[in-house]
Design a protein around this motif. Structure first.
Motif, mmCIF file in Angstrom:
data_model
loop_
_atom_site.group_PDB
_atom_site.id
_atom_site.type_symbol
_atom_site.label_atom_id
_atom_site.label_comp_id
_atom_site.label_asym_id
_atom_site.label_seq_id
_atom_site.Cartn_x
_atom_site.Cartn_y
_atom_site.Cartn_z
ATOM 1 N N ASN A 2 0.857 -1.188 0.000
ATOM 2 C CA ASN A 2 0.000 0.000 0.000
ATOM 3 C C ASN A 2 0.893 1.237 0.000
ATOM 4 O O ASN A 2 1.460 1.599 1.037
ATOM 5 C CB ASN A 2 -0.904 -0.005 1.232
ATOM 6 N N PRO A 3 1.028 1.907 -1.150
ATOM 7 C CA PRO A 3 1.952 3.050 -1.210
ATOM 8 C C PRO A 3 1.538 4.200 -0.300
ATOM 9 O O PRO A 3 2.390 4.980 0.140
ATOM 10 C CB PRO A 3 1.903 3.455 -2.679
ATOM 11 N N ARG A 7 4.169 5.624 2.263
ATOM 12 C CA ARG A 7 4.499 7.048 2.210
ATOM 13 C C ARG A 7 4.626 7.646 3.613
ATOM 14 O O ARG A 7 5.470 8.506 3.863
ATOM 15 C CB ARG A 7 3.412 7.773 1.412
ATOM 16 N N LYS A 8 3.802 7.164 4.552
ATOM 17 C CA LYS A 8 3.824 7.687 5.916
ATOM 18 C C LYS A 8 5.131 7.370 6.638
ATOM 19 O O LYS A 8 5.438 7.993 7.662
ATOM 20 C CB LYS A 8 2.650 7.111 6.706
ATOM 21 N N LEU A 9 5.894 6.406 6.120
ATOM 22 C CA LEU A 9 7.153 6.014 6.747
ATOM 23 C C LEU A 9 8.309 6.927 6.354
ATOM 24 O O LEU A 9 9.417 6.790 6.877
ATOM 25 C CB LEU A 9 7.492 4.564 6.369
ATOM 26 N N PHE A 10 8.047 7.874 5.431
ATOM 27 C CA PHE A 10 9.077 8.789 4.936
ATOM 28 C C PHE A 10 8.743 10.196 5.416
ATOM 29 O O PHE A 10 7.902 10.888 4.818
ATOM 30 C CB PHE A 10 9.136 8.738 3.409
ATOM 31 N N GLN A 15 5.078 17.250 3.845
ATOM 32 C CA GLN A 15 5.317 18.692 3.854
ATOM 33 C C GLN A 15 4.688 19.321 2.622
ATOM 34 O O GLN A 15 4.300 18.636 1.669
ATOM 35 C CB GLN A 15 6.825 19.000 3.867
ATOM 36 N N GLU A 16 4.616 20.632 2.644
ATOM 37 C CA GLU A 16 4.132 21.379 1.488
ATOM 38 C C GLU A 16 5.294 22.104 0.825
ATOM 39 O O GLU A 16 6.225 22.547 1.493
ATOM 40 C CB GLU A 16 3.059 22.390 1.898
ATOM 41 N N VAL A 17 5.230 22.200 -0.498
ATOM 42 C CA VAL A 17 6.197 22.965 -1.280
ATOM 43 C C VAL A 17 5.408 23.980 -2.094
ATOM 44 O O VAL A 17 4.490 23.606 -2.845
ATOM 45 C CB VAL A 17 7.014 22.041 -2.209
#
Length: 409
Positions: A2-3, A7-10, A15-17
């Protein structure tokens, strides 16, 4: 897999850009790092920071065990026969330079041939150019098919009995094409040449088995596979490494030093002069643990799916050209493209304003840019933490880019 959960592991991805949620599509340049890898590196510096191989105190022993434990993890990860065949380096570039300067310099003579391809990264071109100048060897290029793939017939025509080294990327950092390394290695060996593989773009994404490939040397970097920067690996068959001379001299790689002569340690340490990249190696071991927990087969399937989805969506944008094979099963999660009349740097700038990070430029592959008849391209590259939603945001950003420059001009 489940990507969305991965993703939550990184932590960096949360964050926002430019006021937009970050969509990171530049993993071919460098991947992001999971919390587990960051923590292992921090734990080394906080808890047992010490040099390795040099002392008998507790911290030194713990650091040595962790460092050499990572070497064993690498061995298993690529299915090498022995840890003696695993050399820690600064990265793929250093690994390829080591092969060129040590093996190449000792085994090439005037008129011998070094065979590479037009799709190679500069790190797999320039070392061979330099060693060819020094030895009188000749550099030859395997031609590419119109879709950017390598034909085995062209390999057979290019590799002759004069070839001593064949060096090819496992996966192109521009075209994303997966090359038939096992078959190319067999052709090289039929002519008495050694097979060198640039595995920087394959090792993070597909299962690598150096014994099955039957390559003589294989190079890759930690930072592209969820590990830290500044650490890489050179795999070499023991029969070659034992005969090769180190190219860096000093502490740690010696056996005995006299006033006028010195001898070297056994493999693999004779190639690891000075204080090694301890934290980097430990971090690479943690990255391997992380990737194996998810499974390379799962990662490969996910990226093929993303590549197919992206090509389908991007192909609907008028004036957008995708380079390389259109077969998603023959390419990794890399899509390189251009939009008519828009410079790739402008494409990347507009996408960045939308929070989408892609690479733009010649991608350290200027001979390939010349073959493509372009000066530069934009590139989106995917990894295990990317989703179809990321692709949708990329496509939306590309449509905005096209509309913006259509109105400007």
């Amino acid at each position: 897999m489940n990507p969305y959960e991965i993703r939550k592991l990184f932590p960096i991805l949360d964050q926002e850009v430019n006021g937009q949620p970050l969509v990171y599509l530049d993993s071919a340049a460098t991947s992001q790092k999971p919390e587990s890898v960051i923590n292992v590196i921090a734990e080394y510096y906080r808890g047992y920071n010490s040099n390795v191989h040099r002392g008998v105190h507790t911290l030194g022993t713990k650091a040595t065990d962790a460092y050499e434990g990572s070497r064993e993890k690498v061995r298993k990860f690529i299915n090498a026969s022995s840890t003696e065949e695993i050399i820690f380096t600064r990265g793929t570039t250093t690994s390829l330079n080591t092969v060129a300067r040590s093996y190449g310099k000792a085994n090439l003579s005037e008129g011998d041939e070094i065979v590479i391809s037009y799709m190679e990264h500069h790190s797999n071109i320039i070392p061979w150019q330099q060693i060819a100048k020094e030895t009188g060897a000749v550099l030859k290029y395997i031609p590419l098919q119109p879709d950017g793939t390598i034909s085995l017939e062209d390999v057979k025509e290019t590799v002759t009995d004069s070839a001593k080294i064949v060096s090819v990327a496992h996966v192109s950092n521009v075209l994303g094409v997966i090359n038939p390394i096992k078959e190319i290695a067999a052709i090289a060996h039929q002519h008495g040449a050694v097979m060198v593989v640039d595995g920087a773009q394959s090792t993070p994404h597909i299962k690598v088995d150096v014994r099955d490939l039957d390559c003589d040397f294989f190079a890759f970097s930690g930072h592209k596979m969820a590990g830290p920067t500044g650490i890489g690996v050179l795999y070499g068959k023991k029969e070659h490494l034992e005969k090769m001379e180190p190219i860096e001299f000093g502490g740690e790689m010696i056996d005995f030093v006299g006033l006028y002569e010195s001898t070297w340690k056994e493999l693999p340490w004779k190639f690891e002069g000075g204080t090694p990249i301890i934290a980097g190696a430990i971090g690479l071991g943690a990255a391997i643990d992380f990737l194996e927990q998810i499974g390379l087969d799962e990662i490969e399937r996910h990226e093929h799916k993303l590549a197919a989805y992206a090509m389908e969506k991007m192909s609907g944008i008028e004036g957008l050209t995708i380079y390389g094979t259109k077969d998603p099963e023959r390419r990794a999660g890399v899509i390189t493209f251009n939009i008519d009349d828009v410079h790739p740097h402008d494409v990347a700038t507009v996408l960045d304003a939308e929070g989408v990070a892609v690479r733009a430029g010649h991608h350290c592959a200027q001979p390939l840019m010349k073959w493509l008849d372009v000066s530069a391209t934009a590139r989106a590259s995917f990894y295990l933490y990317n989703t179809e939603e990321d692709i949708d945001k990329l496509v939306s950003g590309l449509i905005k880019t096209k509309e913006y420059f259509s109105n400007v001009f």
